[in-house]
Design an enzyme around this catalytic site. Structure first.
Site, PDB file in Angstrom:
ATOM      1  N   GLY A  71     -42.585  -3.538 -82.670  1.00 30.15           N
ATOM      2  CA  GLY A  71     -44.085  -3.389 -83.035  1.00 30.15           C
ATOM      3  C   GLY A  71     -44.682  -2.193 -83.351  1.00 30.15           C
ATOM      4  O   GLY A  71     -45.733  -2.135 -84.131  1.00 30.15           O
ATOM      5  N   ASN A 152     -52.826  -5.542 -74.192  1.00 33.03           N
ATOM      6  CA  ASN A 152     -51.554  -5.726 -73.398  1.00 33.03           C
ATOM      7  C   ASN A 152     -51.908  -5.264 -72.047  1.00 33.03           C
ATOM      8  O   ASN A 152     -51.023  -5.554 -70.911  1.00 33.03           O
ATOM      9  CB  ASN A 152     -50.724  -4.650 -74.107  1.00 33.03           C
ATOM     10  N   GLN A 180     -48.794  -8.910 -78.382  1.00 34.20           N
ATOM     11  CA  GLN A 180     -49.136  -9.722 -77.094  1.00 34.20           C
ATOM     12  C   GLN A 180     -49.533 -11.090 -77.427  1.00 34.20           C
ATOM     13  O   GLN A 180     -49.586 -12.052 -76.685  1.00 34.20           O
ATOM     14  CB  GLN A 180     -50.019  -9.134 -76.298  1.00 34.20           C
ATOM     15  N   SER A 200     -43.571  -8.129 -82.274  1.00 34.44           N
ATOM     16  CA  SER A 200     -42.459  -7.537 -81.866  1.00 34.44           C
ATOM     17  C   SER A 200     -41.617  -8.604 -81.110  1.00 34.44           C
ATOM     18  O   SER A 200     -41.898  -9.455 -80.242  1.00 34.44           O
ATOM     19  CB  SER A 200     -42.765  -6.680 -80.825  1.00 34.44           C
ATOM     20  N   GLY A 201     -39.920  -8.574 -81.464  1.00 35.81           N
ATOM     21  CA  GLY A 201     -39.253  -9.492 -80.788  1.00 35.81           C
ATOM     22  C   GLY A 201     -39.258  -9.500 -79.163  1.00 35.81           C
ATOM     23  O   GLY A 201     -39.187 -10.728 -78.647  1.00 35.81           O
ATOM     24  N   HIS A 202     -38.957  -8.550 -78.451  1.00 32.90           N
ATOM     25  CA  HIS A 202     -39.050  -8.535 -77.210  1.00 32.90           C
ATOM     26  C   HIS A 202     -40.022  -8.762 -76.376  1.00 32.90           C
ATOM     27  O   HIS A 202     -39.918  -8.834 -75.039  1.00 32.90           O
ATOM     28  CB  HIS A 202     -38.319  -7.202 -76.835  1.00 32.90           C
ATOM     29  N   THR A 238     -29.966  -0.793 -93.366  1.00 38.78           N
ATOM     30  CA  THR A 238     -29.052  -1.894 -93.270  1.00 38.78           C
ATOM     31  C   THR A 238     -29.931  -3.019 -91.955  1.00 38.78           C
ATOM     32  O   THR A 238     -30.266  -2.294 -91.116  1.00 38.78           O
ATOM     33  CB  THR A 238     -27.939  -1.581 -92.809  1.00 38.78           C
ATOM     34  N   CYS A 325     -46.242   2.407 -71.124  1.00 39.59           N
ATOM     35  CA  CYS A 325     -46.264   3.904 -71.881  1.00 39.59           C
ATOM     36  C   CYS A 325     -47.058   4.890 -70.993  1.00 39.59           C
ATOM     37  O   CYS A 325     -46.894   5.933 -71.330  1.00 39.59           O
ATOM     38  CB  CYS A 325     -46.955   3.651 -73.162  1.00 39.59           C
TER      39      CYS A 325
HETATM   40  C1  LIG Z   1     -45.258  -3.599 -76.690  1.00 44.01           C
HETATM   41  C2  LIG Z   1     -46.308  -3.275 -77.558  1.00 44.01           C
HETATM   42  C3  LIG Z   1     -46.251  -2.721 -78.944  1.00 44.01           C
HETATM   43  C4  LIG Z   1     -44.939  -2.088 -79.172  1.00 44.01           C
HETATM   44  O1  LIG Z   1     -44.006  -2.727 -79.417  1.00 44.01           O
HETATM   45  P1  LIG Z   1     -42.271  -2.312 -79.531  1.00 44.01           P
HETATM   46  O2  LIG Z   1     -41.658  -3.456 -79.965  1.00 44.01           O
HETATM   47  O3  LIG Z   1     -42.157  -2.186 -78.045  1.00 44.01           O
HETATM   48  O4  LIG Z   1     -42.287  -1.127 -80.397  1.00 44.01           O
HETATM   49  C5  LIG Z   1     -47.275  -2.508 -79.502  1.00 44.01           C
HETATM   50  N1  LIG Z   1     -48.420  -3.044 -79.274  1.00 44.01           N
HETATM   51  C6  LIG Z   1     -48.773  -3.725 -78.063  1.00 44.01           C
HETATM   52  C7  LIG Z   1     -50.008  -4.493 -77.961  1.00 44.01           C
HETATM   53  C8  LIG Z   1     -47.609  -4.006 -77.219  1.00 44.01           C
HETATM   54  O5  LIG Z   1     -47.814  -4.526 -76.146  1.00 44.01           O
END
Ligand SMILES: *Cc1c(COP(=O)(O)O)cnc(C)c1O
Length: 398
Positions: A71, A152, A180, A200-202, A238, A325
């Protein structure tokens, strides 16, 4: 002891299906998608399938998707792309909000040093921004509006479609950090009037270290890195193919069960909010109605969020006191300050972010644990004693 993971806004468990989807790309289909041999071409086909999966769920075309490392990179790339595009036409004004993720705010701060002017909109006590506010802030030299889909920390969902419509009418590029929101809310970039989006994947039961940026056809993406021809030369390096395949699988699963998951998680959230609201002198953060299904955020007066977290951890509950963060720093979260929470109560914040993996039994365990721990900490707190004896005024209601 019961174990409860309630920090899904920080990261989610990679689903079993996502892990399984990744495995072949470590072992059997391990070719480099840029290689011309058949091993490489099999990898390339998988990469393009994953791109098509993301495009299908966002309502765009595969060519409008660029894979990134997450993200943060998607936010940086989107904002820099729009800034560069604007500067070519002498537009150097950017509109955003006070409570964006640092991936956005710090990119904007850097751009200010490079000659851009940034307007950060107020988000009010409920933590939201209206389309009218955006409209009033747009100037002839506005290059970009970047506003998150949902916050978030406090869970407020923003009126993205209306904000997008205002931007469209004014001919201003609109980016949304939807990290989110994707896989948690129904999203369609065309209907939502969005030009650029980060995911973002996670945060959606995929793996860490992988994400994507959607950028509408006609808007030129700007490189953050220089290198090879991957991602049409715009994001060299890559490709993280296992990660990309895991993310696409997780997104596919989430979208297949979106309504059902939203219903389930919202019910858990409301049960938790109702239970915690019974604690005296606390306040819910964020919009009570337009709210992410999994977000519960409170401030408790007279206690420190860190102590609360540690005691909850000792009871097997993983929570957060804001964003991952800001933990590790003593400043209260910029999000809580942006919604006008005074420092005294911003320090006593607790975020519980749920997923469809949580159960009602876990929610009830969280409620009884938080009640117990808050009371324990207040009994030891000199601040609480002053509040109770009237030496200090309460900020929150009984
Ligand atoms: C977690 C988050 C990000 C950052 O994503 P990452 O994949 O951890 O770099 C950015 N914006 C929001 C709103 C998030 O919750």
């Amino acid at each position: 002891m019961m174990k409860v993971y309630a920090d899904n806004a920080a990261t989610t468990r990679t689903s079993e299906a996502a892990v399984q989807a990744m495995m072949p790309y470590f072992t059997t289909v391990f070719g480099n998608p840029s290689s011309l041999h058949s091993e490489g071409q099999r990898a390339k086909e998988a990469l393009e399938e994953a791109r098509a999966t993301l495009a299908k769920h966002l309502g765009c075309t595969p060519r409008e998707i660029y894979f990134t490392s997450g993200g943060t990179e998607a936010d940086n790339m989107a904002i820099r792309s729009a800034a560069f595009f604007g500067a070519r036409k002498d537009k150097r004004h950017i509109i955003s909000t006070k409570y964006e993720h640092h991936a956005v705010l710090h990119t904007l701060r850097k751009l200010e040093k490079e000659g851009f002017e940034v307007t950060l909109l107020e988000v009010g006590e409920l933590g939201t921004v209206s389309a009218e506010q955006v409209k009033a802030a747009i100037r002839p030299d506005t290059a970009l509006v970047t506003i998150m889909y949902a916050n978030n920390e406090i869970g407020s969902i923003l009126p993205i479609r209306q904000i997008g419509a205002v931007c469209k009418e004014a001919g201003v590029v609109f980016h949304t950090d939807a990290v989110q929101a994707v896989a948690h809310l129904p999203i369609n970039v065309v209907e939502d009037n969005v030009d650029m989006l980060s995911l973002s994947g996670h945060k959606l039961h995929g793996p860490r270290g992988v994400g994507a940026m959607y950028i509408r056809k006609g808007l030129p993406p700007v490189n953050l890195l220089e290198g090879g021809a991957q991602e049409r030369g715009k994001r060299p390096g890559t490709e993280n193919l296992p990660g990309i395949m895991g993310m696409a699988q997780a997104l596919d699963d989430a979208c297949a069960h979106l309504d059902e998951n939203m219903r389930k998680v919202t019910a858990l959230r409301d049960r938790l909010i109702a239970g915690l609201s019974g604690i005296p002198h606390c306040v819910l953060n964020g919009d009570p109605v337009h709210r992410l299904p999994g977000n519960v955020s409170f401030c408790f007066e007279g206690i420190e969020g860190e102590s609360l977290l540690l005691l909850l951890d000792s009871k097997g509950i993983s929570a957060s006191s804001g964003s991952a963060c800001t933990s590790g720093s003593l400043d209260p979260s910029h999000v809580l300050l942006a919604i006008g929470r005074p420092h005294e109560i911003a320090h006593g914040s607790l975020r519980l972010s749920l997923s469809e993996e949580n159960t009602e039994e876990q929610i009830d365990y969280i409620i009884s644990s938080v009640k117990e721990v808050v009371q324990y900490l207040r009994n030891m707190s000199p601040v609480w004693r002053d509040l109770m004896t009237g030496k200090r005024q309460f900020i929150t209601k009984e």
